[in-house]
Scaffold this active site. Structure first.
Site, PDB file in Angstrom:
ATOM      1  CG  LEU A 197      -7.411  -8.059   4.694  1.00 16.42           C
ATOM      2  CD1 LEU A 197      -8.900  -7.792   4.831  1.00 16.42           C
ATOM      3  CD2 LEU A 197      -6.721  -8.014   6.068  1.00 16.42           C
ATOM      4  CD  GLU A 199      -6.406 -12.029  -4.063  1.00 22.54           C
ATOM      5  OE1 GLU A 199      -5.566 -12.608  -4.781  1.00 22.54           O
ATOM      6  OE2 GLU A 199      -7.328 -12.628  -3.457  1.00 22.54           O
ATOM      7  CG  ASP A 265      -3.616 -22.825  -5.153  1.00 17.86           C
ATOM      8  OD1 ASP A 265      -4.304 -21.876  -5.574  1.00 17.86           O
ATOM      9  OD2 ASP A 265      -2.430 -22.999  -5.471  1.00 17.86           O
TER      10      ASP A 265
END
Length: 475
Positions: A197, A199, A265
């Site tokens: 969010l 970014e 990741d």
């Protein structure tokens, strides 16, 4: 959920991005330095883990996917350590070695599960020769890849990511991007882009409602030609936007957040792996969400296996598989629970007339693990043990009452005089017996201990027994 989505046989995923070494120094703190007002950590353990794009590759390998990792490392010992960690897990490393840069290393000093300080060793470069070397490796790997993940930590490996995405598209290989920075145009043409969010709002501005977020996400996806855009929102869950479909929102699967390190990741790794088998973004997002909920409950960067993920998804979609189950059906549930890291506690008895002593005993037993199984003697078994006048209540009645107790997850039955056979069939994590016993004379104890389990003896609450209740009632 379709378990075939987790069958990654013959699947290969290429990971390209900023690789790093996560190093942890663990130790105790018992004094303040005489040189400065800081804690002194007596380092007792050093732990090395793959980080950044290397952690994405590791997550895929843990799922059982064939993985090749392309990244930039230095000409140093840490590059050797990183490669050794990865290759031990089955990751094929194709590293571009730089003579001018160190391998990106993040050193964390830990004490009592708390991070005291982090020291970063890194330099950024995006030289033309480095970009060309990365592109050459990517071009070599794409023909045998089912998908490619571009894991961008803004350290320089993906300085020319747009050219790499074009290479992927030319080969017809779907590309999944974990982005960074304030210019998302460099990811134009990717299959899916997955910002968090913060970014996302750094690109489109603050979103004051879900509707505003969805509208801005749709516009951004269309602007850069992505097939899908996934915005991860931490405790607020995920939002997926894809071609010609309404926004798909999903609440977070995390029950307890212990450490969010590496959660992004895990999301992109599971998302991509499931997509190459399902070809459906929604299914891939649902699996990724459950995986993220699992890893944030662990300390540090963590991974999840396909078996663990399958167990989580199975339990989520088979929530009725509790209560009274046959021994055969119960065995499957116990396997799934243990695969998911849950501790299964087992106890047994006739439980002819339940009393407060039983209730207290069950609460104590449940506190020893995550799931409590109660195995009940059949009517024939009770008669052999207690005489022809017992049981007072038949098996169905006894199991129904036990099922209603909040501390008990599963109820099953056995027909033998002792529970030896069912204990050996189910192999619980913890075997519990109440009364005046020692571990040596508890039926099934040896089997449980030999399989790495525990055996516990609990004391019954004084003043309660089925026999005394029957005598008082003159039954």
């Amino acid at each position: 959920m379709n378990s075939s989505y987790l069958n990654f046989k013959d699947k290969h995923i290429l990971v390209v991005g900023d690789v790093m070494l996560d190093r942890y120094w663990h130790g105790g703190t018992s004094r303040i330095s005489p040189e400065a007002p800081v804690q002194v950590v007596k380092v007792s353990n050093i732990e090395d883990r793959p980080g950044g794009a290397a952690n994405v590759a590791l997550g895929l390998a843990k799922l059982g996917v064939a993985v090749t990792l392309v990244g930039v490392v230095g000409n140093d010992d840490n590059a050797t350590v990183l490669e050794r960690c990865l290759e031990a897990e089955g990751v094929a490393c194709r590293f571009v070695q730089s003579l001018d840069l160190p391998t990106i290393t993040k050193l964390r000093v830990m004490s009592r599960h708390q991070q005291l300080i982090r020291l970063d060793f890194e330099e950024r470069t995006d030289s033309l020769s480095q970009n060309d070397a990365v592109a050459a490796m990517v071009k070599d790997c794409l023909p045998y890849s089912n998908a490619v993940i571009y894991s961008d930590y803004a350290k320089g490996c993906l300085a020319d990511v747009q050219s790499l995405i074009q290479l992927s598209n030319a080969e017809g290989v779907p590309s999944f991007v974990d982005p960074k920075g304030d210019d998302f145009s460099i990811y134009q043409g990717a299959t899916l882009v997955k910002p968090n969010l913060l970014e996302f709002e750094n690109i489109v501005g603050k979103c004051r409602s879900s509707k505003e977020l969805e509208d801005k996400a749709k516009a951004l996806r269309e602007q850069f030609g992505w097939k899908a855009l996934l915005v991860t929102r931490g405790e607020d869950g995920l939002v997926l936007l894809e071609d010609d479909k309404p926004a798909f929102s999903l609440a977070t699967a995390a029950k307890e957040v212990f450490d969010v390190t590496g959660a992004g990741d895990t999301v992109v790794a599971v998302l991509t792996a499931v997509y190459v088998t399902s070809k459906r973004f929604i299914d891939a997002v649902e699996y990724a969400n459950q995986a993220a909920g699992y890893v944030v409950g662990k300390l540090g960067t963590a991974s999840i296996s396909a078996e663990q993920l399958e167990a989580i998804m199975y339990q989520r979609t088979h929530t009725t598989n509790f209560g009274v189950l046959s021994p055969e059906d119960l065995l499957e549930q116990i396997k799934l629970a243990q695969m998911n890291g849950e501790k299964v506690v087992f106890t047994n008895g006739c439980f002819d007339i339940l009393h407060p002593g039983h209730v207290a005993y069950m609460k104590q037993a449940k506190a020893l693990g995550d799931r409590l199984v109660v195995a009940v003697n059949t009517d024939a078994s009770v008669k052999r043990l207690k005489g022809d006048k017992r049981p007072i209540n038949d098996l169905t009645h006894r199991m129904a009452v036990l099922e209603g107790m909040g501390s008990i997850d599963w109820v099953t039955w056995f027909d033998e005089d002792t529970p030896k056979e069912i204990i050996e069939a189910l192999t619980p994590s913890v075997l519990v017996k109440g009364g005046d016993y020692t571990v040596d004379n508890i039926v099934g104890a040896q089997h449980v201990l030999e399989h790495g389990g525990e055996v516990k003896v609990l004391t019954f609450v004084d003043g309660y027994s089925t026999t005394s209740i029957i005598e008082k009632a003159n039954l």
